[in-house]
Design an enzyme around this catalytic site. Structure first.
Site, PDB file in Angstrom:
ATOM      1  N   GLY A 179      -3.564  15.456   6.030  1.00 26.20           N
ATOM      2  CA  GLY A 179      -2.656  15.756   7.124  1.00 26.20           C
ATOM      3  C   GLY A 179      -1.272  15.229   6.798  1.00 26.20           C
ATOM      4  N   GLY A 180      -0.324  15.603   7.629  1.00 26.08           N
ATOM      5  CA  GLY A 180       1.048  15.149   7.441  1.00 26.08           C
ATOM      6  C   GLY A 180       1.245  13.736   7.964  1.00 26.08           C
ATOM      7  N   ARG A 214       1.970  10.812  10.282  1.00 28.96           N
ATOM      8  CA  ARG A 214       1.724  10.566  11.713  1.00 28.96           C
ATOM      9  C   ARG A 214       0.927  11.673  12.379  1.00 28.96           C
ATOM     10  NH1 ARG A 214       2.862   5.255  12.699  1.00 28.96           N
ATOM     11  NH2 ARG A 214       4.915   4.714  11.969  1.00 28.96           N
ATOM     12  N   SER A 215       0.065  12.330  11.607  1.00 29.30           N
ATOM     13  CA  SER A 215      -0.745  13.426  12.142  1.00 29.30           C
ATOM     14  C   SER A 215      -1.988  12.938  12.876  1.00 29.30           C
ATOM     15  CB  SER A 215      -1.172  14.362  11.015  1.00 29.30           C
ATOM     16  OG  SER A 215      -2.002  13.679  10.092  1.00 29.30           O
ATOM     17  N   THR A 255      -4.426   0.908   0.530  1.00 31.52           N
ATOM     18  CA  THR A 255      -3.487   1.168  -0.557  1.00 31.52           C
ATOM     19  C   THR A 255      -2.056   0.770  -0.224  1.00 31.52           C
ATOM     20  OG1 THR A 255      -3.154   3.443   0.196  1.00 31.52           O
ATOM     21  CG2 THR A 255      -4.868   3.076  -1.475  1.00 31.52           C
ATOM     22  N   HIS A 314      -3.044  -0.420  11.843  1.00 28.39           N
ATOM     23  CA  HIS A 314      -4.311   0.058  11.261  1.00 28.39           C
ATOM     24  C   HIS A 314      -5.393  -1.010  11.406  1.00 28.39           C
ATOM     25  CE1 HIS A 314      -3.317   3.805   8.778  1.00 28.39           C
ATOM     26  NE2 HIS A 314      -2.249   3.555   9.499  1.00 28.39           N
ATOM     27  N   ARG A 315      -5.053  -2.257  11.134  1.00 26.09           N
ATOM     28  CA  ARG A 315      -6.041  -3.339  11.255  1.00 26.09           C
ATOM     29  C   ARG A 315      -6.525  -3.489  12.696  1.00 26.09           C
ATOM     30  NH1 ARG A 315      -2.971  -7.597   7.422  1.00 26.09           N
ATOM     31  NH2 ARG A 315      -3.911  -6.930   5.453  1.00 26.09           N
ATOM     32  N   ARG A 365      -6.866  -1.251  14.939  1.00 24.49           N
ATOM     33  CA  ARG A 365      -7.763  -0.155  15.318  1.00 24.49           C
ATOM     34  C   ARG A 365      -9.165  -0.316  14.739  1.00 24.49           C
ATOM     35  NH1 ARG A 365      -3.752   4.082  13.815  1.00 24.49           N
ATOM     36  NH2 ARG A 365      -5.016   4.297  11.949  1.00 24.49           N
ATOM     37  N   ARG A 366      -9.279  -0.997  13.606  1.00 28.68           N
ATOM     38  CA  ARG A 366     -10.564  -1.107  12.921  1.00 28.68           C
ATOM     39  C   ARG A 366     -11.407  -2.232  13.492  1.00 28.68           C
ATOM     40  NH1 ARG A 366      -7.231  -0.948   8.155  1.00 28.68           N
ATOM     41  NH2 ARG A 366      -7.762  -3.099   7.683  1.00 28.68           N
TER      42      ARG A 366
END
Length: 175
Positions: free
Chosen positions: A9-10, A12-13, A36, A51-52, A54-55
């Site tokens: 995806g692009g 912020r998709s 990464t 991101h962290r 959300r996981r």
């Protein structure tokens, strides 16, 4: 047998959030997240923190740095693997040509399958549908990532394109 899912995806998709939901919903209790992004810039650090957050805290994290295939191999033995940011790894690898990008994709796919998770998810940007790069380096990156994504998609059991937070199945059954 490993089910290999490629999510593209692009920017912020919603591709990372979708991939995280798929892994969280697969019932795996032993999950490793291969990261990464390289910290050090305020906006990148904020994205890493989001991101962290959300996981699930139970997920292990392996930082790939510049050694993507080694990081994927380090994730072997886990029941689910989420590699987020294949596109960033391609950029960091400074690949000489499309063939090198295709080989990297093949090596990653092989390492994921050899690690034998029940679910392996790779998240990558789709940069070929956006603005045409204004530099030769930008064009080369776009072309190399396109070749690498094609190689990953060819070897994947399922490919999902995420647009505006919505998954669109390109290959395989919705799962």
């Amino acid at each position: 047998m490993t089910h290999l899912l490629l999510v593209v995806g692009g920017a912020r998709s919603g591709k990372s959030a979708y991939a995280e939901q798929r892994v969280a919903g697969c019932g795996a209790t032993d999950v490793v997240y291969v990261a990464t992004m390289l910290p050090g810039e305020p906006d990148v650090d904020a994205r890493i923190a989001a991101h962290r957050a959300r996981r699930p805290t139970s997920w292990a994290t392996v930082e790939a740095g510049g050694e993507l295939v080694a990081a994927v191999r380090q994730a072997a033995g886990h029941s689910a693997v989420l590699l987020d940011g294949f596109d960033l790894a391609v950029a960091l690898a400074h690949l000489a040509d499309d063939d090198a990008a295709t080989r990297l994709a093949g090596d990653v796919g092989t390492a994921l399958r050899e690690g034998a998770p029940s679910l392996a998810v790779v998240v990558s940007a789709e940069v070929g549908m956006g603005v045409v790069p204004s530099s030769a380096a930008g064009v080369a990156f776009r072309d190399r990532l396109g070749a690498a994504n094609q190689a990953l998609a060819a070897g994947a059991d399922e490919v999902v394109l995420v647009v505006a937070g919505l998954p669109l199945w390109l290959k395989g059954a919705p799962g």
